[in-house]
Enzyme design. Structure first.
Site, PDB file in Angstrom:
ATOM      1  N   LEU A  45       0.871  -1.176   0.000  1.00 55.23           N
ATOM      2  CA  LEU A  45       0.000   0.000   0.000  1.00 55.23           C
ATOM      3  C   LEU A  45       0.909   1.226   0.000  1.00 55.23           C
ATOM      4  CD1 LEU A  45      -2.900  -0.440   2.610  1.00 55.23           C
ATOM      5  CD2 LEU A  45      -3.145   0.031   0.174  1.00 55.23           C
ATOM      6  N   ASP A  46       0.551   2.256  -0.756  1.00 56.71           N
ATOM      7  CA  ASP A  46       1.333   3.490  -0.747  1.00 56.71           C
ATOM      8  C   ASP A  46       1.402   4.051   0.670  1.00 56.71           C
ATOM      9  OD1 ASP A  46       1.663   3.312  -3.460  1.00 56.71           O
ATOM     10  OD2 ASP A  46       0.101   4.770  -3.954  1.00 56.71           O
ATOM     11  N   PRO A  47       2.504   4.742   1.022  1.00 55.31           N
ATOM     12  CA  PRO A  47       2.605   5.322   2.369  1.00 55.31           C
ATOM     13  C   PRO A  47       1.417   6.198   2.742  1.00 55.31           C
ATOM     14  CG  PRO A  47       4.731   5.406   1.280  1.00 55.31           C
ATOM     15  CD  PRO A  47       3.750   4.924   0.247  1.00 55.31           C
ATOM     16  N   ALA A  49      -1.629   5.907   1.772  1.00 59.00           N
ATOM     17  CA  ALA A  49      -2.857   5.116   1.877  1.00 59.00           C
ATOM     18  C   ALA A  49      -2.995   4.465   3.247  1.00 59.00           C
ATOM     19  CB  ALA A  49      -2.888   4.050   0.792  1.00 59.00           C
TER      20      ALA A  49
END
Length: 313
Positions: A45-47, A49
């Protein structure tokens, strides 16, 4: 347990990741909290997100790839009429090209027509800020160096897309999609299709993944505050990662053969046809999970990934 010692635990933790943490930072923190000897996650997951990030401990790491191709559900907030160099709030923000006014005014009919056009199999150009490899390096390394790489469109699947709210420049969406979908790119494409010159994400939350959802998840803060004796009860069994596959129960002799790396004659689970290449969950008569098997062209079950047992069957 002495300080610093590691435990050989196995299981799946459904983590509700906080914003600002990379997936690896979340993984390492969870590994420390559980004093786990071995851990891995099932996809990043993107930071920025938040939301569902399954983490595997011990023997469950053998099956972490099972969720890579699973469907996912996200809730996102878009800022229309603006663009970001990264596609989200962490990049450099600018007014989208062609937007003389920062005010966005869309009709319900326009929004609904665009929404429908994005459902189904569509094409999407992956963003520069992605882990896709180019000449052996992740694409984001080129993006950070200011180098633009030509990317080919890819087919992705949007199972469902709903507009939860819309006011001014802000739009809230909920999307269920197949693997390989970039929500940052989806936001940009939606912005273009709506005539806003683009859009970027101001918030992103993953609420479901492969049959798992957020109500089952725990936060790192909650786990830290929990008595250590209660933490293991938060873990799901390793076979929960494979619950979409049909189960096959084998007798003790067949179980021993599988654990020794030998194929066994196929056994049809109730209502299932064992076609070549089909993967199955393997159990012994005591319903102990043995691992993952695959049907051969001859109808045999070959062991693919198996659980290591400390004691013999």
């Amino acid at each position: 347990m002495s300080p610093g010692s590691k435990r050989h635990i196995s299981g799946v933790l459904l983590l509700d990741k906080a914003s600002g943490l990379s997936s690896n930072q979340a993984l390492q923190t969870a590994k420390r909290i559980f004093s786990a000897h071995k851990a891995g996650h099932t996809g990043t997951l993107d930071p920025m997100a938040t939301g569902l990030l399954p983490i595997c401990f011990g023997e469950a790491t053998k099956f972490s790839s099972a969720l890579l191709g699973a469907d996912k559900t996200y809730e996102a907030v878009l800022r229309l009429g603006y663009m970001s160099t990264t596609g989200d709030a962490e990049g450099e923000i600018s007014i989208a090209a062609g937007m003389e006014s920062q005010y966005v005014d869309l009709t319900r009919e326009k929004i609904e027509a665009v929404r429908k056009s994005f459902i189904g199999v569509i094409t999407q150009v992956p963003p520069m800020y992605s882990a896709i490899k180019h000449r052996g390096k992740p694409m984001y390394t080129f993006a950070r160096a200011g180098v633009e790489i030509e990317r080919q469109p890819r087919a992705i699947t949007i199972h469902d897309l709903s507009i939860e709210a819309y006011q001014g420049n802000e739009m809230r969406i909920r999307v269920t999609c197949g693997s390989g979908t970039y929500i940052r790119t989806l936001a940009e494409d939606l912005g273009h299709a709506l005539g806003c010159g683009g859009a970027y994400l101001t918030a992103l939350r993953r609420s479901a993944l492969g049959g798992f959802d957020l109500p089952q998840a725990y936060t790192l803060t909650g786990l830290e505050a929990m008595p250590p004796s209660q933490r293991d009860s938060c873990l799901l069994p390793a076979d929960s990662l494979l619950r979409s596959l049909p189960p096959v129960v084998v007798d003790s002799a067949a179980a021993l053969s599988l654990l020794q790396g030998r194929a066994i004659p196929g056994t049809h689970p109730a209502g299932e046809s064992l076609l070549p290449g089909r993967q199955v969950r393997l159990y012994d008569k005591a319903q102990r999970f043995l691992g993952l098997g695959e049907i051969s062209t001859e109808g045999y079950i070959s062991p693919k990934r198996l659980i290591r047992f400390e004691q013999s069957l």
